[in-house]
Design an enzyme around this catalytic site. Structure first.
Site, PDB file in Angstrom:
ATOM      1  N   GLU A  73      16.773  57.997  26.731  1.00  0.00           N
ATOM      2  CA  GLU A  73      17.559  59.044  26.050  1.00  0.00           C
ATOM      3  C   GLU A  73      16.753  59.773  24.980  1.00  0.00           C
ATOM      4  O   GLU A  73      17.163  60.836  24.525  1.00  0.00           O
ATOM      5  CB  GLU A  73      18.845  58.435  25.448  1.00  0.00           C
ATOM      6  CG  GLU A  73      18.693  57.730  24.107  1.00  0.00           C
ATOM      7  CD  GLU A  73      18.131  56.321  24.217  1.00  0.00           C
ATOM      8  OE1 GLU A  73      17.504  55.978  25.238  1.00  0.00           O
ATOM      9  OE2 GLU A  73      18.293  55.545  23.248  1.00  0.00           O
ATOM     10  N   CYS A  78      17.885  49.109  25.607  1.00  0.00           N
ATOM     11  CA  CYS A  78      17.419  48.331  24.457  1.00  0.00           C
ATOM     12  C   CYS A  78      18.490  47.336  24.008  1.00  0.00           C
ATOM     13  O   CYS A  78      18.740  46.353  24.692  1.00  0.00           O
ATOM     14  CB  CYS A  78      16.994  49.282  23.337  1.00  0.00           C
ATOM     15  SG  CYS A  78      15.957  48.491  22.091  1.00  0.00           S
ATOM     16  N   HIS A  86      13.519  53.629  25.967  1.00  0.00           N
ATOM     17  CA  HIS A  86      14.639  54.526  25.661  1.00  0.00           C
ATOM     18  C   HIS A  86      14.541  55.859  26.398  1.00  0.00           C
ATOM     19  O   HIS A  86      13.994  56.824  25.839  1.00  0.00           O
ATOM     20  CB  HIS A  86      14.661  54.811  24.156  1.00  0.00           C
ATOM     21  CG  HIS A  86      15.097  53.662  23.321  1.00  0.00           C
ATOM     22  ND1 HIS A  86      16.378  53.532  22.840  1.00  0.00           N
ATOM     23  CD2 HIS A  86      14.424  52.572  22.891  1.00  0.00           C
ATOM     24  CE1 HIS A  86      16.476  52.416  22.134  1.00  0.00           C
ATOM     25  NE2 HIS A  86      15.300  51.814  22.140  1.00  0.00           N
TER      26      HIS A  86
END
Lengths: 82, 221
Positions: free
Chosen positions: B195, B85, B193
């Site tokens: 994560e 991002c 994302h």
């Protein structure tokens, strides 16, 4: 004190959602007859001393390195007297 | 492996990225933006957020943070670097990746689970995926529209540098591109994302874990 102005605009072929939003709002406020809006940025650089060619050359470097992203933006430089 | 995660002023997802690194089987090392030292890490993650307030352009000021001079040098020598991002925006501003990210075409912030197709499973960060695999990971951004000039777009498509593509374009990105890699395959940037999609308890699934587990697989390969 002389002022060097760097104007940064999105390249013509790059979509400008901010300009589009402003363009959409104008007729709602009764302003007609504007066929397009592009929104950019204006940097005012107050310089020490005379605006020499060397100073302008350095401003161009600033514009290319930090103030604009050449992938999506064009810039122009001009001098204004404050 | 020791994986560094950079914290810039305004980074939001650095703690989640460090957690994902640990779940992926690595040691997470916190790196500070003002420190021009990578502390001997083997790979670097640039996390999501709003580094330096996203002032000027997203990622434009971070690109000149002291730590980035080291990241850029190490990336040039083949160190794996993942930008997520805002981190992707930093990598584009750093010229480690081609193109740029602009405001979403519909002007709204997007926050949703996003379907993606893995187009390139040969990068340092995507080895554990099957090429063509469809995965779902979190997407959240306001300036996620990937743009590049026609020649650049043709080059990255021709060279297989598109890493993940959106299934259902959420922001007007050219060619539905969600993530790309450099020519060497060690630097990867993507807007979604991974994560946030590493634990069943707090995410819609664990499809993002492959990005962090891939590093180890590459070392074994």
């Amino acid at each position: 004190m002389p002022r060097v102005v760097v104007a940064v605009m999105p390249k013509p072929e790059i979509l400008d959602p901010q300009g589009k939003a402003v363009h959409g709002a104008l007729p709602r406020l009764g302003f007609t007859g504007v066929s397009d809006v592009r929104q950019g940025k204006r940097f005012e650089l107050q310089v020490d001393g005379e605006v020499t060619d060397a100073v302008l050359a350095e401003v161009h470097q600033m514009a290319e390195k930090l103030l604009s992203n050449p992938v999506i933006e064009d810039y122009s430089v001009h001098v204004e007297d404050a | 492996m020791r994986v560094g995660v950079v914290t810039f002023p305004g980074s939001l997802d650095d703690a989640d990225a460090r957690r994902a690194v640990r779940i992926g089987g690595h040691e997470a090392v916190a790196l500070w933006h003002g420190d021009a030292d990578l502390h001997g890490v083997d790979a670097v993650v640039l996390p999501g957020g709003f580094s330096y307030g996203d002032y000027l352009r997203c990622g434009a000021i971070s690109r000149f943070a002291p730590v980035m001079s080291q990241v850029i040098e190490a990336a040039g020598k083949g160190m794996p670097v993942l930008g997520i991002c805002n981190g992707f925006q930093v990598l584009c501003e750093s010229h480690l990746l081609p193109g740029a990210l602009i405001r979403n075409d519909h002007r709204k912030f997007v926050c949703r689970d996003q379907r993606l197709r893995v187009e390139n499973a040969r990068t340092a960060w995507t080895h554990t995926y099957d090429e063509g695999a469809e995965i779902t990971i979190v997407l959240k951004n306001g300036e996620g529209g990937f743009v590049a000039d026609a020649a650049t777009l043709e080059r990255i498509e021709g060279e297989g540098q598109v890493v993940v593509r959106y299934l259902g374009n959420p922001n007007g990105s050219m060619n539905d591109i969600a993530g790309i890699t450099n020519a060497a395959g060690n630097v990867v940037g993507l807007m979604p994302h991974p994560e946030h999609s590493v634990e069943a308890l707090t995410g819609s699934g664990t499809d993002g874990l492959g990005f962090f587990a891939s590093l180890a697989e590459r070392t074994l390969a």
